[in-house]
Enzyme design. Structure first.
Site, PDB file in Angstrom:
ATOM      1  N   SER A 128       3.065   3.434  -4.388  1.00  0.00           N
ATOM      2  CA  SER A 128       3.171   3.666  -2.936  1.00  0.00           C
ATOM      3  C   SER A 128       4.602   3.686  -2.396  1.00  0.00           C
ATOM      4  O   SER A 128       4.792   3.969  -1.207  1.00  0.00           O
ATOM      5  CB  SER A 128       2.363   2.613  -2.178  1.00  0.00           C
ATOM      6  OG  SER A 128       0.982   2.919  -2.245  1.00  0.00           O
ATOM      7  N   LYS A 131       5.716   6.691  -0.420  1.00  0.00           N
ATOM      8  CA  LYS A 131       5.531   6.864   1.026  1.00  0.00           C
ATOM      9  C   LYS A 131       6.840   6.788   1.805  1.00  0.00           C
ATOM     10  O   LYS A 131       6.884   7.171   2.987  1.00  0.00           O
ATOM     11  CB  LYS A 131       4.518   5.839   1.534  1.00  0.00           C
ATOM     12  CG  LYS A 131       3.111   6.116   1.006  1.00  0.00           C
ATOM     13  CD  LYS A 131       2.169   4.939   1.164  1.00  0.00           C
ATOM     14  CE  LYS A 131       0.818   5.274   0.527  1.00  0.00           C
ATOM     15  NZ  LYS A 131      -0.043   4.104   0.339  1.00  0.00           N
ATOM     16  N   SER A 188       0.139   0.534   4.125  1.00  0.00           N
ATOM     17  CA  SER A 188       0.181   1.384   2.929  1.00  0.00           C
ATOM     18  C   SER A 188      -1.068   2.247   2.827  1.00  0.00           C
ATOM     19  O   SER A 188      -1.618   2.450   1.741  1.00  0.00           O
ATOM     20  CB  SER A 188       0.340   0.540   1.649  1.00  0.00           C
ATOM     21  OG  SER A 188       0.810   1.340   0.586  1.00  0.00           O
ATOM     22  N   LYS A 307       9.520  -0.800   1.060  1.00  0.00           N
ATOM     23  CA  LYS A 307       8.134  -0.490   0.715  1.00  0.00           C
ATOM     24  C   LYS A 307       7.774  -1.083  -0.643  1.00  0.00           C
ATOM     25  O   LYS A 307       8.599  -1.140  -1.552  1.00  0.00           O
ATOM     26  CB  LYS A 307       7.936   1.037   0.666  1.00  0.00           C
ATOM     27  CG  LYS A 307       6.484   1.472   0.529  1.00  0.00           C
ATOM     28  CD  LYS A 307       5.732   1.297   1.829  1.00  0.00           C
ATOM     29  CE  LYS A 307       4.254   1.613   1.678  1.00  0.00           C
ATOM     30  NZ  LYS A 307       3.516   0.586   0.902  1.00  0.00           N
TER      31      LYS A 307
END
Length: 359
Positions: A128, A131, A188, A307
């Site tokens: 993730s 992102k 997320s 992140k």
């Protein structure tokens, strides 16, 4: 001839000197010893002078004896070829930490200087942390179109029910880009990534092309995206170095920093669209509340993003950013079971290096 007789006479006297007379010594022996001492002393002076001149020239060139950029303080050997730093003579050296990540990098968030790296160009799976690029492309596209975060989109059918982390979006639901971006970076949400990609890019496929194009513009040579959320695919990969520079570019934007650095964020939602599972998550309310999964913004002094990610194939992935005393550092650790501790250790090291390097 006189010299030869003198030598013979001297040898005879040494073998049996006459009583009452002192033995003669070899002419010039004392002078030879004195000259030898003078010669040794001169050689030592010359060596010390050469070393002093070399030090002056090295400092003037801006490097230390090992070829690393010169900074205030001293360098000692450190892991992975990067220098450890003594902030002042006599103090304990600040040494680059040992991290368990499969790949890692630490950069100066301002100018991109690499402060530490480990297998930074090795092919890795971002999960993730993908992102970060998704959010960057969305924000840049909105800016080009002169649209605000309050712009609304209609959730496409393909965004409903996407596996993994979710905002529990419903097909046909009207939702602002702001909600989707906070849901993307804090919660997320994989469904949020698909909704943003489909609506901002015209299609998920076209949006992914934009992601790859932006990566190429940033000089990312080891990155290839196939989706906007980071769900595992063998052809969806990056490197620690590329991910650090993507994050650095994103953190230049005030709107991105605000989102990525938020600890908790809430928004209202139509009561009829919130299912029972979502209401349980939000304490019986239809209000959406997103809590940042990146513990850096809670635990680390100056933590301001970016992140986390996880899939079984990629392992734990983390991009962390923090700012102190006018400096920002960005750490990336990929496939790291000790992710937060390793990222914090790297950032501690980075701040020590930057502080030591002050003029």
């Amino acid at each position: 001839m006189r010299k030869c007789i003198s030598m013979k006479t001297h040898r005879k006297r040494k073998q049996g000197a006459e009583p009452g007379r002192r033995q003669e010594t070899e002419p010039g022996a004392g002078r030879k010893a004195a000259w030898l001492l003078v010669t040794v002393f001169v050689i030592l002076i010359l060596l010390l002078s050469v070393l002093a001149i070399r030090k002056v020239l090295t400092e003037a060139a801006g490097v230390d004896g090992g070829g690393f950029p010169a900074v205030k303080g001293e360098y000692t050997a450190a892991k992975d070829g990067y220098p450890a730093v003594k902030t002042e003579p006599g103090e304990t050296a600040v040494t680059a930490p040992s991290v368990s990540a499969g790949a890692a990098i630490l950069i100066d968030g301002e100018d991109g200087t690499v402060l530490y790296e480990k297998s930074a160009d090795q092919k890795m799976y971002p999960a993730s942390t993908t992102k970060i690029m998704t959010a960057l492309v969305v924000l840049e596209t909105l800016e080009e179109l002169e649209l605000g975060l309050d712009s609304e989109i209609i959730v496409p059918a393909e965004a409903q029910g996407v596996e993994g982390s979710s905002l529990y979006l419903k097909a046909g639901e009207r939702v602002s880009v702001e909600v989707l971006l906070y849901g993307l970076m804090l919660q997320s949400g994989n469904d949020s990534a698909v909704a943003l990609a489909a609506c901002v890019g015209g299609s998920v496929e076209h949006f992914v092309e934009q992601m790859n194009q932006r990566a190429a513009e940033l000089g990312c040579r080891g990155t290839h995206f196939v989706n906007p959320n980071g769900l595992y695919d063998g052809e969806h990969y990056t490197t620690a170095r590329d991910l650090a520079y993507i994050a650095r570019e994103a953190m230049k934007r005030e709107d991105f920093r605000k989102i990525a650095g938020t600890q908790r964020w809430s928004s209202e939602r139509d009561e009829t669209l919130a299912d029972s599972k979502e209401k349980v998550i939000n304490d019986g309310s239809a209000t959406r509340t997103f809590v940042n999964k990146n513990k850096t913004v809670f635990q680390y002094e100056g933590g301001d993003g970016v992140k986390i990610g996880f899939t079984k194939a990629s392992g734990r992935t983390l991009v962390s950013s923090a700012s102190r005393d006018g400096h920002r550092v960005i750490a990336v650790v990929l496939n790291d079971g000790n992710w937060f501790q390793d990222a914090y250790a790297l950032m501690d090291y980075g701040f020590a290096v930057l502080e030591t390097s002050k003029p």
